[in-house]
Design an enzyme around this catalytic site. Structure first.
Site, PDB file in Angstrom:
ATOM      1  N   ALA A  10       0.811  -1.233   0.000  1.00 14.40           N
ATOM      2  CA  ALA A  10       0.000   0.000   0.000  1.00 14.40           C
ATOM      3  C   ALA A  10       0.837   1.273   0.000  1.00 14.40           C
ATOM      4  CB  ALA A  10      -0.944  -0.002   1.200  1.00 14.40           C
ATOM      5  N   THR A  75       0.229  -5.797  -5.884  1.00 14.62           N
ATOM      6  CA  THR A  75       1.131  -4.855  -6.552  1.00 14.62           C
ATOM      7  C   THR A  75       2.541  -4.889  -5.959  1.00 14.62           C
ATOM      8  OG1 THR A  75       0.851  -2.873  -5.168  1.00 14.62           O
ATOM      9  CG2 THR A  75      -0.845  -3.281  -6.830  1.00 14.62           C
ATOM     10  N   ARG A 129      10.372  -6.158 -32.653  1.00 15.28           N
ATOM     11  CA  ARG A 129       9.068  -6.409 -33.292  1.00 15.28           C
ATOM     12  C   ARG A 129       7.978  -6.005 -32.305  1.00 15.28           C
ATOM     13  NH1 ARG A 129       7.161 -11.281 -31.113  1.00 15.28           N
ATOM     14  NH2 ARG A 129       8.780 -12.437 -30.022  1.00 15.28           N
ATOM     15  N   TYR A 145      15.856  -7.443 -12.281  1.00 19.19           N
ATOM     16  CA  TYR A 145      14.465  -7.014 -12.087  1.00 19.19           C
ATOM     17  C   TYR A 145      13.534  -7.733 -13.065  1.00 19.19           C
ATOM     18  CZ  TYR A 145      10.244  -4.195 -12.269  1.00 19.19           C
ATOM     19  OH  TYR A 145       8.931  -3.799 -12.282  1.00 19.19           O
ATOM     20  N   LYS A 149      10.386 -10.330 -12.264  1.00 16.46           N
ATOM     21  CA  LYS A 149       8.995 -10.161 -12.708  1.00 16.46           C
ATOM     22  C   LYS A 149       8.543 -11.354 -13.556  1.00 16.46           C
ATOM     23  CE  LYS A 149       6.838  -7.184 -11.664  1.00 16.46           C
ATOM     24  NZ  LYS A 149       6.113  -7.101 -10.362  1.00 16.46           N
ATOM     25  N   PRO A 173       2.310  -3.645 -16.971  1.00 22.04           N
ATOM     26  CA  PRO A 173       2.483  -2.233 -17.317  1.00 22.04           C
ATOM     27  C   PRO A 173       3.824  -1.956 -17.973  1.00 22.04           C
ATOM     28  CG  PRO A 173       2.176  -2.563 -14.921  1.00 22.04           C
ATOM     29  CD  PRO A 173       2.476  -3.897 -15.534  1.00 22.04           C
ATOM     30  N   MET A 175       6.518   1.501 -18.621  1.00 22.87           N
ATOM     31  CA  MET A 175       7.116   2.457 -17.673  1.00 22.87           C
ATOM     32  C   MET A 175       6.015   3.372 -17.123  1.00 22.87           C
ATOM     33  SD  MET A 175      10.066   4.124 -16.778  1.00 22.87           S
ATOM     34  CE  MET A 175      11.157   5.306 -17.492  1.00 22.87           C
ATOM     35  N   SER A 188      10.484   4.954 -11.427  1.00 22.13           N
ATOM     36  CA  SER A 188      10.059   5.208 -12.803  1.00 22.13           C
ATOM     37  C   SER A 188       9.865   6.692 -13.127  1.00 22.13           C
ATOM     38  CB  SER A 188       8.791   4.414 -13.128  1.00 22.13           C
ATOM     39  OG  SER A 188       7.774   4.714 -12.226  1.00 22.13           O
TER      40      SER A 188
HETATM   41  P1  NAP Z   1       7.142   1.102  -5.519  1.00 16.74           P
HETATM   42  O1  NAP Z   1       6.591   2.461  -5.360  1.00 16.74           O
HETATM   43  O2  NAP Z   1       8.577   0.855  -5.176  1.00 16.74           O
HETATM   44  O3  NAP Z   1       6.230   0.104  -4.702  1.00 16.74           O
HETATM   45  C1  NAP Z   1       6.628  -1.207  -4.430  1.00 16.74           C
HETATM   46  C2  NAP Z   1       5.840  -1.689  -3.241  1.00 16.74           C
HETATM   47  O4  NAP Z   1       6.262  -3.025  -2.928  1.00 16.74           O
HETATM   48  C3  NAP Z   1       6.094  -0.839  -1.973  1.00 16.74           C
HETATM   49  O5  NAP Z   1       4.900  -0.755  -1.254  1.00 16.74           O
HETATM   50  C4  NAP Z   1       7.115  -1.688  -1.228  1.00 16.74           C
HETATM   51  O6  NAP Z   1       7.081  -1.480   0.166  1.00 16.74           O
HETATM   52  C5  NAP Z   1       6.591  -3.068  -1.565  1.00 16.74           C
HETATM   53  N1  NAP Z   1       7.608  -4.079  -1.284  1.00 16.74           N
HETATM   54  C6  NAP Z   1       8.836  -4.200  -1.832  1.00 16.74           C
HETATM   55  N2  NAP Z   1       9.478  -5.233  -1.273  1.00 16.74           N
HETATM   56  C7  NAP Z   1       8.638  -5.766  -0.342  1.00 16.74           C
HETATM   57  C8  NAP Z   1       8.708  -6.833   0.591  1.00 16.74           C
HETATM   58  N3  NAP Z   1       9.796  -7.602   0.697  1.00 16.74           N
HETATM   59  N4  NAP Z   1       7.633  -7.086   1.383  1.00 16.74           N
HETATM   60  C9  NAP Z   1       6.518  -6.325   1.307  1.00 16.74           C
HETATM   61  N5  NAP Z   1       6.388  -5.290   0.469  1.00 16.74           N
HETATM   62  C10 NAP Z   1       7.432  -5.020  -0.348  1.00 16.74           C
HETATM   63  O7  NAP Z   1       6.989   0.592  -7.014  1.00 16.74           O
HETATM   64  P2  NAP Z   1       5.758   0.775  -8.015  1.00 16.74           P
HETATM   65  O8  NAP Z   1       6.273   1.537  -9.172  1.00 16.74           O
HETATM   66  O9  NAP Z   1       4.548   1.239  -7.291  1.00 16.74           O
HETATM   67  O10 NAP Z   1       5.578  -0.739  -8.476  1.00 16.74           O
HETATM   68  C11 NAP Z   1       4.399  -1.465  -8.152  1.00 16.74           C
HETATM   69  C12 NAP Z   1       4.368  -2.705  -8.997  1.00 16.74           C
HETATM   70  O11 NAP Z   1       4.355  -2.360 -10.378  1.00 16.74           O
HETATM   71  C13 NAP Z   1       5.567  -3.640  -8.796  1.00 16.74           C
HETATM   72  O12 NAP Z   1       5.115  -4.960  -8.865  1.00 16.74           O
HETATM   73  C14 NAP Z   1       6.448  -3.316 -10.011  1.00 16.74           C
HETATM   74  O13 NAP Z   1       7.289  -4.398 -10.355  1.00 16.74           O
HETATM   75  C15 NAP Z   1       5.372  -3.079 -11.056  1.00 16.74           C
HETATM   76  N6  NAP Z   1       5.817  -2.279 -12.204  1.00 16.74           N
HETATM   77  C16 NAP Z   1       6.283  -1.012 -12.020  1.00 16.74           C
HETATM   78  C17 NAP Z   1       6.660  -0.264 -13.137  1.00 16.74           C
HETATM   79  C18 NAP Z   1       7.100   1.182 -13.011  1.00 16.74           C
HETATM   80  O14 NAP Z   1       7.548   1.751 -14.014  1.00 16.74           O
HETATM   81  N7  NAP Z   1       6.965   1.806 -11.848  1.00 16.74           N
HETATM   82  C19 NAP Z   1       6.566  -0.795 -14.422  1.00 16.74           C
HETATM   83  C20 NAP Z   1       6.080  -2.098 -14.565  1.00 16.74           C
HETATM   84  C21 NAP Z   1       5.696  -2.825 -13.448  1.00 16.74           C
HETATM   85  P3  NAP Z   1       8.025  -0.346   0.874  1.00 16.74           P
HETATM   86  O15 NAP Z   1       7.329   0.967   0.642  1.00 16.74           O
HETATM   87  O16 NAP Z   1       8.051  -0.747   2.304  1.00 16.74           O
HETATM   88  O17 NAP Z   1       9.360  -0.423   0.195  1.00 16.74           O
END
Ligand code: NAP
Length: 328
Positions: A10, A75, A129, A145, A149, A173, A175, A188
């Site tokens: 969250a 997420t 492509r 990373y 994923k 998603p 970027m 990002s």
């Molecule tokens: P974010 O702001 O870094 O959020 C990641 C979340 O995961 C944070 O709440 C973090 O908690 C939590 N988390 C990380 N490690 C954890 C652990 N060991 N246990 C419990 N919680 C953990 O990143 P976001 O951009 O919102 O990404 C959300 C999702 O979208 C992810 O799955 C990411 O791979 C995916 N995604 C992101 C992008 C992008 O461009 N941003 C693109 C494609 C996919 P803390 O706050 O405590 O660190």
């Protein structure tokens, strides 16, 4: 029937917008945070959300987190800016955490889980492509990373195949950009922050397929609500945009460099700047993915990328993460 939705992670950038979207649509929302220290901050930002503690790296808390929920939107996943010392720092929480969430959800009778994957689980080794949901990354050609994923999403599909009692849908998603909700520039939006912060002589020729975080939040809700979304993955990303193009959009409102840096200079700077090392791999490469399936199945729409870029910049200014921005 319960209208309670669990959103994992969250405190995250995506989760904040997903939670706002769900609350706006009348759902009750519970969110996980991995430490109590994070809870106060999240509670202040997202009033009305019940918060519970659970870490992707441990079993504790997940059963309680999913109890009474109709849906789970997973997420949470590590998304660091830099390269980890060992890839398992990302892979283990991503894969084991996804399985912990799914196991707890299946045991508690949750109807549907939506997992946030990435186009990183689609593109690895498949450049050059137009890519669709039929494509999968080759983990031998992924960074840590992208591997985390890909393996986490594969583990989710394997779990769903063995547990037909639970429905699974996946969002992939591109970027993610768009307004930040707190004074933290996540991984990002950091490129836009760096451009606005000044000090860059020019812009590297990096390309990416962007999606607005607000549109992405809607996509998560639609994947949760739409009957036909089950057993599907959905790419959520627009046409490829380059950093120089993005800089020209910012230049409509802000003073930023717009000149493209020669690739050789970016490669040279990567020798001394670890942040540039990751970027080098993406130089000149075009991310071309199709979001047609999400448009068609979920009736999903995206706003123009220029709105996302400018709204990102405005939010960075609002939270004072870019010092003294000068209007152009
Ligand atoms: P974010 O702001 O870094 O959020 C990641 C979340 O995961 C944070 O709440 C973090 O908690 C939590 N988390 C990380 N490690 C954890 C652990 N060991 N246990 C419990 N919680 C953990 O990143 P976001 O951009 O919102 O990404 C959300 C999702 O979208 C992810 O799955 C990411 O791979 C995916 N995604 C992101 C992008 C992008 O461009 N941003 C693109 C494609 C996919 P803390 O706050 O405590 O660190």
């Amino acid at each position: 029937m319960s209208d309670l939705v669990l959103v994992t992670g969250a405190s995250g950038y995506v989760a904040g917008h997903v939670i706002q979207e769900l609350l706006g649509q009348g759902y009750r929302v519970r969110g996980t945070v991995r430490s109590a220290a994070r809870a106060a901050d999240v509670a202040a930002l997202l009033p009305g959300v019940e918060l519970v503690e659970a870490d992707l790296g441990a079993d504790a808390g997940w059963d309680a987190a999913v109890t009474g929920c109709r849906y789970v939107l997973h997420t949470a996943s590590p998304f660091p800016a830099g390269v980890p010392e060992h890839e398992d720092e990302l892979i283990r929480p991503a894969v084991d955490g996804t399985l912990r969430v799914l196991r707890a959800a299946a045991a508690a009778g949750v109807e549907r889980v939506v997992v946030t994957s990435s186009i990183a689980a689609i593109q690895g080794g498949n450049e050059g492509r137009l890519l669709t949901e039929a494509d999968w990354s080759d983990t031998a050609r992924c960074d840590a990373y992208a591997k985390s994923k890909t393996l986490a999403e594969r583990a989710a599909w394997d779990f769903a195949a063995e547990h037909p009692e639970i429905e699974l849908a996946v969002i992939n998603p591109g970027m993610i950009i768009g307004p930040i909700l707190r004074a933290e520039a996540g991984t990002s939006v950091d490129g836009i922050r760096a451009l606005l912060a000044g000090g860059m002589p020019g812009v590297p020729r990096l390309n990416f397929a962007a999606v607005d975080v607000r549109d992405l939040a809607v996509a998560h809700r639609l994947a949760m609500e739409t009957p036909g979304a089950v057993n599907n993955r959905y790419i959520c990303a627009g046409a490829a945009i380059s950093f120089p193009e993005l800089a020209r959009i910012l230049a409509q409102r802000y003073r930023v460099p717009t000149r493209a840096l020669p690739d050789w200079l970016v490669r040279l700077s990567a020798l001394v700047n670890p942040d540039a090392r990751t970027a080098v791999r993406y130089l000149g490469r075009k991310e071309t993915v199709s979001a047609d399936k999400a448009r068609h199945d979920l009736n999903w729409t995206m706003r123009p990328v220029a709105d996302s870029v400018l709204d990102t910049a405005d939010s960075l200014v609002r939270f004072a993460l870019v010092p003294a921005p000068q209007p152009a």
